[in-house]
Design a protein around this motif. Structure first.
Motif, PDB file in Angstrom:
ATOM      1  N   GLN A   1      -3.737   6.423  -7.789  1.00  0.00           N
ATOM      2  CA  GLN A   1      -2.463   6.630  -8.484  1.00  0.00           C
ATOM      3  C   GLN A   1      -1.399   7.228  -7.567  1.00  0.00           C
ATOM      4  O   GLN A   1      -0.248   6.775  -7.543  1.00  0.00           O
ATOM      5  CB  GLN A   1      -2.663   7.555  -9.686  1.00  0.00           C
ATOM      6  CG  GLN A   1      -3.205   6.877 -10.928  1.00  0.00           C
ATOM      7  CD  GLN A   1      -3.218   7.845 -12.103  1.00  0.00           C
ATOM      8  OE1 GLN A   1      -3.685   8.979 -12.000  1.00  0.00           O
ATOM      9  NE2 GLN A   1      -2.706   7.402 -13.229  1.00  0.00           N
ATOM     10  N   SER A   2      -1.780   8.251  -6.816  1.00  0.00           N
ATOM     11  CA  SER A   2      -0.793   8.941  -5.984  1.00  0.00           C
ATOM     12  C   SER A   2      -0.303   8.065  -4.831  1.00  0.00           C
ATOM     13  O   SER A   2       0.866   8.119  -4.463  1.00  0.00           O
ATOM     14  CB  SER A   2      -1.367  10.259  -5.452  1.00  0.00           C
ATOM     15  OG  SER A   2      -2.550  10.041  -4.722  1.00  0.00           O
ATOM     16  N   ILE A   3      -1.198   7.237  -4.262  1.00  0.00           N
ATOM     17  CA  ILE A   3      -0.780   6.303  -3.210  1.00  0.00           C
ATOM     18  C   ILE A   3       0.212   5.293  -3.778  1.00  0.00           C
ATOM     19  O   ILE A   3       1.270   5.022  -3.192  1.00  0.00           O
ATOM     20  CB  ILE A   3      -1.997   5.573  -2.613  1.00  0.00           C
ATOM     21  CG1 ILE A   3      -2.878   6.539  -1.834  1.00  0.00           C
ATOM     22  CG2 ILE A   3      -1.545   4.423  -1.702  1.00  0.00           C
ATOM     23  CD1 ILE A   3      -4.207   5.944  -1.407  1.00  0.00           C
TER      24      ILE A   3
ATOM     25  N   GLY B   1      -4.131  11.643  -1.668  1.00  0.00           N
ATOM     26  CA  GLY B   1      -3.528  10.314  -1.671  1.00  0.00           C
ATOM     27  C   GLY B   1      -2.083  10.336  -1.216  1.00  0.00           C
ATOM     28  O   GLY B   1      -1.651   9.510  -0.395  1.00  0.00           O
ATOM     29  N   GLN B   2      -1.320  11.283  -1.744  1.00  0.00           N
ATOM     30  CA  GLN B   2       0.105  11.373  -1.403  1.00  0.00           C
ATOM     31  C   GLN B   2       0.305  11.672   0.084  1.00  0.00           C
ATOM     32  O   GLN B   2       1.107  11.020   0.763  1.00  0.00           O
ATOM     33  CB  GLN B   2       0.766  12.459  -2.245  1.00  0.00           C
ATOM     34  CG  GLN B   2       2.253  12.636  -1.977  1.00  0.00           C
ATOM     35  CD  GLN B   2       2.826  13.845  -2.699  1.00  0.00           C
ATOM     36  OE1 GLN B   2       2.325  14.952  -2.561  1.00  0.00           O
ATOM     37  NE2 GLN B   2       3.859  13.624  -3.497  1.00  0.00           N
ATOM     38  N   LEU B   3      -0.437  12.652   0.607  1.00  0.00           N
ATOM     39  CA  LEU B   3      -0.293  13.026   2.005  1.00  0.00           C
ATOM     40  C   LEU B   3      -0.764  11.904   2.938  1.00  0.00           C
ATOM     41  O   LEU B   3      -0.174  11.668   3.997  1.00  0.00           O
ATOM     42  CB  LEU B   3      -1.069  14.312   2.285  1.00  0.00           C
ATOM     43  CG  LEU B   3      -0.902  14.958   3.659  1.00  0.00           C
ATOM     44  CD1 LEU B   3       0.568  15.214   3.966  1.00  0.00           C
ATOM     45  CD2 LEU B   3      -1.684  16.266   3.725  1.00  0.00           C
ATOM     46  N   SER B   4      -1.827  11.177   2.538  1.00  0.00           N
ATOM     47  CA  SER B   4      -2.317  10.051   3.336  1.00  0.00           C
ATOM     48  C   SER B   4      -1.261   8.948   3.423  1.00  0.00           C
ATOM     49  O   SER B   4      -1.023   8.385   4.503  1.00  0.00           O
ATOM     50  CB  SER B   4      -3.610   9.494   2.731  1.00  0.00           C
ATOM     51  OG  SER B   4      -4.627  10.466   2.716  1.00  0.00           O
ATOM     52  N   ALA B   5      -0.647   8.620   2.291  1.00  0.00           N
ATOM     53  CA  ALA B   5       0.398   7.583   2.272  1.00  0.00           C
ATOM     54  C   ALA B   5       1.592   8.011   3.127  1.00  0.00           C
ATOM     55  O   ALA B   5       2.137   7.206   3.902  1.00  0.00           O
ATOM     56  CB  ALA B   5       0.837   7.317   0.839  1.00  0.00           C
TER      57      ALA B   5
END
Length: 364
Positions: free
Chosen positions: A104-106, A325-329
């Protein structure tokens, strides 16, 4: 556009844009240089640059030059699909809430900046390996990978790293591998929950997991747990650990019952919140042990919705999957735009949440 020379310059500049689309703020040749290259007037060259500016492919700055409009080139608003980046996200096939939160976050991050990404799912290491090879051969621009649990990277992953392919690992860490990684601080998870339980007066802890040699995350969690237990005499004498194999013949419920019978004073269990914890509840029920006030459960990962079908207190170790997820994206995007982070390994802090509290003192 009123001249063949202007059209030639325009096409030449478009080729340069396609070649350097992932270079952050790439500076194009000047209008004067373009005019000289094609043997035309500065006015002809200027018309080509104005057309590109109108189409939002470039940003012209007086006294500085013309630069790629990187944000536009990487967005879904770019009408030229050849210029838009091809981003792939590889995830294990699972119904895990933890993985769904990462997905979801990505998706939210890339949609917010108008980038479309492709999601691929795999069931085992072989499928993961095949997908990585396929994405490289099909010239994807970048990959976010949540690999199968292991202590060693796959052959295809090693090949991508050697070729400097833009890739970010999620919630996994391979020692010695020069790759961007975003992960929970698994050592801190193990240390923090053990210290928390000790402060609650729980001195007979049990750490239950697959064998540490199966995954680095388990190794780090157990090291964190052991860093507290080994330095506390009371804990050292009262704590235990149970490591299992998914291929063992004995049922999980029977294995857990046998271990808890051998350690009857166990007042807290640290384990995953997946299917294993369901077997644990069955074992406690068969032994007449009361979860919550009797045996406090401390659960990693938020794999299933415990709070939907139980009424006793437990501790949830929140490893912040949405933040992962957010930080990876964000990290992959910085790689694609030529503005990478100086740090290769990024650790996400964790928190401990009490569900259905209060807990109270351990029951004897």
């Amino acid at each position: 556009m009123h001249s063949n020379k202007t059209e030639e310059i325009y096409r030449w500049l478009r080729d340069l844009i396609a070649e350097h689309k992932l270079e952050y703020r790439y500076r194009l040749p000047s209008e004067r240089a373009a005019a000289q290259r094609f043997g035309c007037s500065p006015a002809c060259a200027k018309s080509a640059f104005l057309k590109l500016e109108e189409e939002q492919f470039i940003v012209r700055t007086r006294g500085s030059g013309s630069y790629l409009n990187t944000k536009f080139l990487l967005s879904g608003k770019n009408p030229d699909n050849l210029l838009a980046p091809r981003i792939a996200v590889l995830l294990p096939m699972s119904s895990s809430r933890f993985l769904f939160a990462i997905y979801q976050s990505i998706n939210e991050y890339f949609r917010a900046i108008d980038i479309f990404c492709h999601f691929f799912y795999f069931r085992n290491r072989e499928e993961e390996d095949c997908l990585l090879r396929m994405l490289f051969e099909q010239r994807y621009d970048g990959v976010l990978l949540y690999p199968i649990e292991s202590v060693v990277p796959s052959a295809s992953l090693l090949e991508l790293v050697r070729s400097n392919f833009p890739i970010v690992l999620m919630d996994r860490y391979f020692k010695g591998l020069d790759i961007y990684t975003v992960s929970s601080n698994h050592f801190d998870c193990g240390r923090k929950i053990t210290e928390y339980l000790r402060n609650l007066g729980r001195n007979h802890l049990c750490f239950i997991s697959e064998a540490p040699e199966t995954a680095t995350s388990i190794q780090h969690r157990y090291s964190g747990y052991n860093s507290i237990v080994s330095h506390d005499l009371l804990l050292r004498n009262g704590c235990s650990a149970l490591f299992y194999s998914k291929n063992q013949a004995e049922s999980f419920t029977e294995l857990l019952k046998r271990h808890l019978t051998m350690h009857p004073q166990t007042d807290a269990v640290i384990t995953n919140s997946g299917i294993l914890s369901v077997f644990l509840l069955n074992a406690l029920k068969d032994l007449g042990r009361k979860p919550g006030s009797g045996v406090l459960l401390a659960l990693f990962d938020e794999e299933i919705e415990f709070d939907q079908f139980i009424d006793f207190s437990y501790l949830k170790i929140n490893q912040q999957p949405k933040r992962i997820g957010q930080l990876s994206a964000k990290l992959l995007y910085s790689l694609l735009t030529g503005n990478p982070s100086a740090e290769k390994v990024h650790c996400v802090s964790t928190s401990i949440e009490l569900i259905n509290g209060p807990i109270g003192s351990p029951a004897q």
